[in-house]
Design a protein around this motif. Structure first.
Motif, PDB file in Angstrom:
ATOM      1  N   LEU A 152      32.945  46.633  76.611  1.00 32.36           N
ATOM      2  CA  LEU A 152      31.751  47.333  77.077  1.00 32.36           C
ATOM      3  C   LEU A 152      30.598  46.338  77.125  1.00 32.36           C
ATOM      4  N   SER A 153      30.300  45.855  78.314  1.00 34.85           N
ATOM      5  CA  SER A 153      29.250  44.856  78.459  1.00 34.85           C
ATOM      6  C   SER A 153      27.876  45.478  78.216  1.00 34.85           C
ATOM      7  N   ARG A 154      26.912  44.627  77.930  1.00 33.50           N
ATOM      8  CA  ARG A 154      25.552  45.114  77.686  1.00 33.50           C
ATOM      9  C   ARG A 154      24.994  45.790  78.941  1.00 33.50           C
ATOM     10  N   SER A 155      25.297  45.211  80.106  1.00 32.35           N
ATOM     11  CA  SER A 155      24.781  45.780  81.350  1.00 32.35           C
ATOM     12  C   SER A 155      25.393  47.158  81.622  1.00 32.35           C
ATOM     13  N   LEU A 156      26.685  47.311  81.339  1.00 31.82           N
ATOM     14  CA  LEU A 156      27.321  48.610  81.550  1.00 31.82           C
ATOM     15  C   LEU A 156      26.775  49.635  80.567  1.00 31.82           C
ATOM     16  N   ARG A 157      26.571  49.216  79.327  1.00 29.81           N
ATOM     17  CA  ARG A 157      26.020  50.138  78.323  1.00 29.81           C
ATOM     18  C   ARG A 157      24.677  50.702  78.793  1.00 29.81           C
ATOM     19  N   LYS A 158      23.871  49.842  79.425  1.00 28.91           N
ATOM     20  CA  LYS A 158      22.563  50.294  79.914  1.00 28.91           C
ATOM     21  C   LYS A 158      22.691  51.240  81.102  1.00 28.91           C
ATOM     22  N   LYS A 159      23.786  51.073  81.869  1.00 27.45           N
ATOM     23  CA  LYS A 159      23.960  51.889  83.080  1.00 27.45           C
ATOM     24  C   LYS A 159      24.530  53.275  82.802  1.00 27.45           C
ATOM     25  N   ILE A 160      25.249  53.424  81.710  1.00 29.82           N
ATOM     26  CA  ILE A 160      25.930  54.698  81.443  1.00 29.82           C
ATOM     27  C   ILE A 160      24.987  55.899  81.512  1.00 29.82           C
ATOM     28  N   PRO A 161      23.748  55.820  80.948  1.00 31.78           N
ATOM     29  CA  PRO A 161      22.849  56.984  81.014  1.00 31.78           C
ATOM     30  C   PRO A 161      22.444  57.373  82.436  1.00 31.78           C
ATOM     31  N   GLN A 162      22.703  56.504  83.414  1.00 30.08           N
ATOM     32  CA  GLN A 162      22.371  56.832  84.798  1.00 30.08           C
ATOM     33  C   GLN A 162      23.340  57.866  85.385  1.00 30.08           C
ATOM     34  N   PHE A 163      24.449  58.085  84.688  1.00 31.07           N
ATOM     35  CA  PHE A 163      25.475  58.997  85.183  1.00 31.07           C
ATOM     36  C   PHE A 163      25.627  60.205  84.260  1.00 31.07           C
ATOM     37  N   GLU A 164      26.001  61.316  84.867  1.00 36.08           N
ATOM     38  CA  GLU A 164      26.424  62.479  84.095  1.00 36.08           C
ATOM     39  C   GLU A 164      27.948  62.466  84.103  1.00 36.08           C
ATOM     40  N   ILE A 165      28.545  62.342  82.938  1.00 37.67           N
ATOM     41  CA  ILE A 165      30.006  62.254  82.840  1.00 37.67           C
ATOM     42  C   ILE A 165      30.560  63.606  82.433  1.00 37.67           C
ATOM     43  N   ARG A 166      31.522  64.081  83.210  1.00 39.26           N
ATOM     44  CA  ARG A 166      32.170  65.357  82.929  1.00 39.26           C
ATOM     45  C   ARG A 166      33.683  65.151  82.837  1.00 39.26           C
ATOM     46  N   PHE A 167      34.339  66.073  82.136  1.00 35.53           N
ATOM     47  CA  PHE A 167      35.797  66.029  82.017  1.00 35.53           C
ATOM     48  C   PHE A 167      36.404  67.276  82.659  1.00 35.53           C
ATOM     49  N   ASN A 168      37.409  67.067  83.495  1.00 36.35           N
ATOM     50  CA  ASN A 168      38.232  68.167  84.011  1.00 36.35           C
ATOM     51  C   ASN A 168      37.451  69.246  84.758  1.00 36.35           C
ATOM     52  N   THR A 169      36.436  68.843  85.501  1.00 39.10           N
ATOM     53  CA  THR A 169      35.678  69.825  86.287  1.00 39.10           C
ATOM     54  C   THR A 169      35.906  69.655  87.787  1.00 39.10           C
ATOM     55  N   ALA A 170      36.546  68.553  88.201  1.00 40.83           N
ATOM     56  CA  ALA A 170      36.723  68.305  89.640  1.00 40.83           C
ATOM     57  C   ALA A 170      37.989  67.490  89.882  1.00 40.83           C
ATOM     58  N   PHE A 171      39.106  67.922  89.280  1.00 43.62           N
ATOM     59  CA  PHE A 171      40.340  67.136  89.400  1.00 43.62           C
ATOM     60  C   PHE A 171      40.743  66.949  90.850  1.00 43.62           C
ATOM     61  N   ALA A 172      40.723  68.010  91.640  1.00 44.58           N
ATOM     62  CA  ALA A 172      41.155  67.920  93.035  1.00 44.58           C
ATOM     63  C   ALA A 172      40.320  66.910  93.813  1.00 44.58           C
ATOM     64  N   GLU A 173      39.013  66.909  93.566  1.00 48.11           N
ATOM     65  CA  GLU A 173      38.145  65.965  94.270  1.00 48.11           C
ATOM     66  C   GLU A 173      38.416  64.529  93.832  1.00 48.11           C
ATOM     67  N   VAL A 174      38.611  64.334  92.533  1.00 48.97           N
ATOM     68  CA  VAL A 174      38.835  62.984  92.016  1.00 48.97           C
ATOM     69  C   VAL A 174      40.120  62.382  92.573  1.00 48.97           C
ATOM     70  N   ILE A 175      41.220  63.114  92.538  1.00 46.42           N
ATOM     71  CA  ILE A 175      42.485  62.540  93.000  1.00 46.42           C
ATOM     72  C   ILE A 175      42.432  62.256  94.506  1.00 46.42           C
ATOM     73  N   ARG A 176      41.716  63.081  95.254  1.00 47.30           N
ATOM     74  CA  ARG A 176      41.591  62.825  96.685  1.00 47.30           C
ATOM     75  C   ARG A 176      40.687  61.629  96.972  1.00 47.30           C
ATOM     76  N   GLU A 177      39.655  61.463  96.186  1.00 45.51           N
ATOM     77  CA  GLU A 177      38.793  60.280  96.342  1.00 45.51           C
ATOM     78  C   GLU A 177      39.568  59.009  95.988  1.00 45.51           C
ATOM     79  N   CYS A 178      40.409  59.097  94.948  1.00 46.53           N
ATOM     80  CA  CYS A 178      41.239  57.941  94.587  1.00 46.53           C
ATOM     81  C   CYS A 178      42.218  57.611  95.716  1.00 46.53           C
ATOM     82  N   SER A 179      42.759  58.637  96.343  1.00 44.35           N
ATOM     83  CA  SER A 179      43.686  58.425  97.446  1.00 44.35           C
ATOM     84  C   SER A 179      43.004  57.775  98.637  1.00 44.35           C
ATOM     85  N   ALA A 180      41.754  58.143  98.880  1.00 43.98           N
ATOM     86  CA  ALA A 180      41.033  57.642 100.049  1.00 43.98           C
ATOM     87  C   ALA A 180      40.359  56.294  99.804  1.00 43.98           C
ATOM     88  N   ALA A 181      40.251  55.879  98.553  1.00 49.03           N
ATOM     89  CA  ALA A 181      39.544  54.636  98.234  1.00 49.03           C
ATOM     90  C   ALA A 181      40.271  53.425  98.805  1.00 49.03           C
TER      91      ALA A 181
END
Length: 220
Positions: A70-99
């Motif tokens: 966990l780099s210092r720069s990443l640690r500072k960036k984490i608060p910029q995101f809202e992290i959720r678990f298991n709320t958008a599985f279908a969207e995540v797997i499709r985004e991974c497929s399209a990446a």
């Protein structure tokens, strides 16, 4: 010769995989077969119009939870995101497929794989970790839990460090639940930069055998 799977719910010994790491081909992507594969250290990975290929590579890439970089720069960036678990599985797997993937045409996350893992998610075996900004999904990852092992499958990011932030928060949660390590499957420079390391298939299978028989503190 690589064995072909039949309708019987079984796999060859992963230690007998080909030099490339292929254990078998054929079969199906039913929940029972997929979960049996993960418990044996085997995972499906193939392209559209090809038969299902089942892999157990040697060496194997794993990430010890306490060795995540966990780099210092990443640690500072984490608060910029809202992290959720298991709320958008279908969207995540499709985004991974399209990446887009460097040097790769198309995606191995074909429609039947998406359907199969959505079923695993509905059964509580597969999980998604999502990173949001201003209510918009901008990154994430998904994988499968087997005992105290989280088997990572794929990541995507539409904003710099979004998937890394999701992974960092997920690792903290896995620690809290008492997980042992993350199976990263195939060695890549990106994952190694985050602290993942190669171990022999034999060592991995023994670690998996012990950890897969244990329960975590995760709420079901």
């Amino acid at each position: 010769m690589i064995p072909k799977l039949t309708h019987h719910l079984s796999f060859p010994n992963p230690s007998d995989a080909s030099d490339e790491g292929i254990v078998a081909y054929g079969g199906d992507l039913s929940p029972s077969r997929l979960m049996l594969a993960y418990r044996y250290g085997i995972f499906p990975w193939y392209s559209a119009n090809d038969p299902i290929l089942w892999w157990s590579p040697d060496p194997r890439l794993i990430l010890e939870l306490d060795e995540f970089k966990l780099s210092r720069s990443l640690r500072k960036k984490i608060p910029q995101f809202e992290i959720r678990f298991n709320t958008a599985f279908a969207e995540v797997i499709r985004e991974c497929s399209a990446a887009p993937r460097p040097g790769q045409k198309g995606s191995w996350i074909v429609p039947e794989m998406i359907e199969a893992y959505e079923t695993l998610h509905a059964l509580g075996h597969a999980h998604s970790i999502e990173a949001y900004q201003n209510g918009i999904l901008v990154g994430g990852l998904y994988g499968v839990s087997v005992g105290k092992v989280f088997c990572g499958e794929s990541m995507f990011a539409k904003v710099s460090d979004a998937s890394k932030a999701a992974l960092a928060v997920w690792i903290e949660q896995l620690r809290e639940w008492g997980y042992d390590f993350i199976d990263c499957q195939v060695p890549t420079a990106h994952l190694k930069s985050l602290g993942a390391k190669e171990i022999s298939r034999a060592a991995f299978l023994e670690r998996l055998r012990l950890a897969s028989e244990q329960k975590t503190g995760e709420k079901q």
